[in-house]
Design a protein around this motif. Sequence first.
Motif, short mmCIF file in Angstrom:
data_model
loop_
_atom_site.label_atom_id
_atom_site.label_comp_id
_atom_site.label_asym_id
_atom_site.label_seq_id
_atom_site.Cartn_x
_atom_site.Cartn_y
_atom_site.Cartn_z
N ASN A 1 0.83 -1.07 0.12
CA ASN A 1 -0.02 -0.04 -0.09
C ASN A 1 1.05 1.17 -0.10
O ASN A 1 0.40 2.23 -0.72
CB ASN A 1 -1.04 0.04 1.24
N ARG A 2 1.92 1.13 0.62
CA ARG A 2 2.82 2.46 0.65
C ARG A 2 3.53 2.44 -0.70
O ARG A 2 3.59 3.72 -1.07
CB ARG A 2 4.10 2.17 1.60
N LYS B 1 0.76 4.22 -2.95
CA LYS B 1 0.65 5.71 -2.58
C LYS B 1 1.67 6.31 -3.29
O LYS B 1 1.72 7.42 -3.83
CB LYS B 1 0.75 5.96 -1.14
N GLU B 2 2.99 5.99 -3.21
CA GLU B 2 4.07 6.58 -3.56
C GLU B 2 4.19 6.71 -5.10
O GLU B 2 4.59 7.70 -5.70
CB GLU B 2 5.49 5.79 -3.38
N SER C 1 -3.03 4.83 -5.75
CA SER C 1 -4.07 4.22 -4.74
C SER C 1 -5.41 4.38 -5.17
O SER C 1 -6.15 3.66 -4.61
CB SER C 1 -3.74 5.20 -3.43
N ARG D 1 -5.59 -1.27 -4.96
CA ARG D 1 -5.72 -1.47 -3.36
C ARG D 1 -5.21 -2.78 -2.68
O ARG D 1 -5.63 -3.73 -3.58
CB ARG D 1 -6.94 -1.12 -2.83
#
Length: 420
Positions: free
Chosen positions: A213-214, A217-218, A222, A226
């Motif tokens: 998940n990180r 996002k990076e 996102s 998921r």
Amino acid sequence: MNRMLDTVVRRLVQTGSLEVVDSAGNTRTYGDGTGDLIRLRFTRKSAERNVMIYPGLKFGEEFMNGGFVFDRGSVYDFLELVFSNLKDTYPTKLMEYGAKVRYATRRLRQANNQRRARRNVAHHYDLDGRLYSLFLDKDLQYSCAYFEEGETNLEVAQLAKKRHLASKLALQPGQKVLDIGSGWGGLGLYLAERCGVEVTGVTLSEEQFETSNRRAKERGLSDRVRFLLQDYRTLEGPFDRIVSVGMFEHVGVGHFREYFNTCRDLMKPDGVMLLHSIGRFEGPGDTNSWIQKYIFPGGYIPAISETVPAIELADLKITDVEVLRLHYAKTLRVWRERFMAHREEAKKIYDERFCRMWEYYLAGSETSFRYWDLMNFQIQITRDQNVLPLTRNYMFEAEERLRAEDERAVARGALKLAGE
């Protein structure tokens, strides 16, 4: 020297050069004298007895605990010698009987209900994340790479694996894709970026859940990717596509029908699934007892012959099968060499016994794929035989399109490979 040990080793090692030194200092020589000499020295008498009584478990344990050492060569060299000499018969009746008992009781060890499955996954995949970064590629792909003709670079081969998988899914932009056993997120992120699909990945590893998940996002994904900390059996569909890489080995033979029934229910009527798994050439078997205890509790490498019936009973249709023979041997060799090059760093994270355990795991896995009966298979599955083109040309065309996109991404610096 232990008479039974001497008899078994002499029967087993016909070619190569092996010296065994017992705990009293007595030396015996085995093989035909060819190749580099390997010298195994026992440090205590109990270790000699243990490896004879229960070699599948105790050989690895005694290596971890210092019951024997290699004065010349390494544990990989020894396992390569043994597996390259290994015949179809067991060296002793006791070993043959033990194998039959384990096979008869395998379902008990593979009873992976939801609670047990989470615990088993945590045992291996929730290790310190720094460990995996020591030997995996930059994308943290912890499954068999795809080495195209002449390729030796692991990063390139892992990228080719993702491309190869994507080409078999016949993806269209906007489709919803389920990744069962999504690891550290690399495949899901690739599918979203390259194919314009929405991806839901599920894992039981907290480390993988947080990392994936990180990463999403990076990379600004996102909204389309998921990752859930959730058992696949508790999901609600439907999905246009399902992909599962390196997770089926954790299902357990007693849960094969449950797995495919669940996948059927999660798949749209015109859906496509791609299963990528380690497999056995020689039919159904059982998990090595050392691997079961220390590396993959509850795990089992399936044979295609016991996978296909479960697919058929789920009222699913097999539309394509591919066997990857030595690709994992090549993958594991790179992993082992990288791990050994960073062994001291791994020792700082854990300890010497842990490093011996992982050295044995990687060496044993590589030699099993290189000399024994292990391979990988990919099975494409549908509910309706009419949803895919009549020939496999669409796969090749998709793979070439993705290759061109990957090359453009590398050229503009959006995709970095090792050494760049």
